[in-house]
Design a protein around this motif. Structure first.
Motif, short mmCIF file in Angstrom:
data_model
loop_
_atom_site.label_atom_id
_atom_site.label_comp_id
_atom_site.label_asym_id
_atom_site.label_seq_id
_atom_site.Cartn_x
_atom_site.Cartn_y
_atom_site.Cartn_z
N GLU A 87 0.69 -1.01 -0.02
CA GLU A 87 -0.12 0.17 0.04
C GLU A 87 0.94 1.02 0.18
OE1 GLU A 87 -4.12 1.39 2.47
OE2 GLU A 87 -2.64 0.19 3.55
N GLY A 88 1.92 1.23 0.90
CA GLY A 88 2.85 2.26 0.73
C GLY A 88 3.53 2.50 -0.61
N GLN A 89 3.97 1.60 -1.08
CA GLN A 89 4.70 1.43 -2.44
C GLN A 89 3.57 2.09 -3.42
OE1 GLN A 89 5.81 -3.01 -2.43
NE2 GLN A 89 7.78 -2.06 -3.33
N ILE A 90 2.37 1.71 -3.40
CA ILE A 90 1.45 2.13 -4.38
C ILE A 90 1.40 3.83 -4.13
CG2 ILE A 90 -1.16 2.57 -4.93
CD1 ILE A 90 0.13 -0.13 -6.30
N SER A 105 5.93 -7.32 -8.10
CA SER A 105 6.57 -8.61 -7.59
C SER A 105 6.16 -8.81 -5.98
CB SER A 105 8.07 -8.20 -7.68
OG SER A 105 8.83 -9.41 -7.01
N ALA A 106 5.97 -7.66 -5.18
CA ALA A 106 5.56 -8.02 -3.83
C ALA A 106 4.04 -8.62 -3.79
CB ALA A 106 5.44 -6.59 -3.16
N LEU A 107 3.31 -7.99 -4.71
CA LEU A 107 1.91 -8.70 -4.67
C LEU A 107 2.12 -10.27 -5.27
CD1 LEU A 107 -0.13 -5.89 -6.40
CD2 LEU A 107 -0.59 -6.97 -4.18
N ASN A 108 2.91 -10.47 -6.14
CA ASN A 108 2.99 -11.76 -6.36
C ASN A 108 3.45 -12.87 -5.37
OD1 ASN A 108 2.18 -11.52 -9.01
ND2 ASN A 108 4.48 -11.20 -9.80
N GLN A 163 9.39 1.04 -10.06
CA GLN A 163 8.77 0.99 -8.58
C GLN A 163 7.38 -0.09 -8.80
OE1 GLN A 163 9.57 1.59 -5.66
NE2 GLN A 163 11.74 2.13 -6.58
N ILE A 164 6.98 0.35 -9.88
CA ILE A 164 5.66 -0.31 -10.41
C ILE A 164 5.97 -2.00 -10.33
CG2 ILE A 164 4.16 -1.16 -12.04
CD1 ILE A 164 4.13 1.88 -12.63
N ALA A 165 7.16 -2.43 -10.84
CA ALA A 165 7.67 -3.76 -11.18
C ALA A 165 7.92 -4.24 -9.76
CB ALA A 165 8.86 -3.72 -12.25
N ALA A 166 8.60 -3.51 -8.85
CA ALA A 166 8.86 -4.11 -7.48
C ALA A 166 7.48 -4.30 -6.62
CB ALA A 166 9.73 -3.11 -6.76
#
Length: 105
Positions: free
Chosen positions: A34-37, A62-65, A56-59
């Motif tokens: 959520e913070g990354q978004i 990856s975190a969601l995966n 940052q979107i790719a990271a």
């Protein structure tokens, strides 16, 4: 829909029951995502360099995966195994659809 009793209460078969430490880990990961978004949104608002935003979107993806993998593992080891033991082989079709959804990415 089949109902079962858990802790004296009737529950839908479609509920998950993750151990508290797993739920805590998932919530921590989701809070971080959520913070990354919010960070990606801020980068766009500040007109930051596209490649940096994409990184940052790719990271974040990856975190969601990673969250999805943890949930899938728990689903297979818990829900799927339990329902197979109960003779419910329809769970296999559901599992295949779930895996296909994850592979669309």
């Amino acid at each position: 829909m089949k109902l079962e009793k858990i802790n004296g209460e009737h529950c839908s078969h479609r509920r998950s029951h993750h151990p508290e430490h797993v739920k805590k880990d998932l919530i921590t990961r989701l809070n971080r995502i959520e913070g990354q978004i919010r960070g990606v949104k801020g980068m766009i608002e500040r007109d930051e360099y596209c490649d940096d935003v994409i990184t940052q979107i790719a990271a974040t993806q990856s975190a969601l995966n990673s969250v999805a993998k943890i949930l899938l593992e728990g689903h297979i080891k818990g829900c799927v195994v339990s329902r197979l033991r109960d003779g419910d082989e329809e769970i296999l079709d559901e599992l295949i659809v779930t895996i296909q959804k994850l592979m669309r990415k």
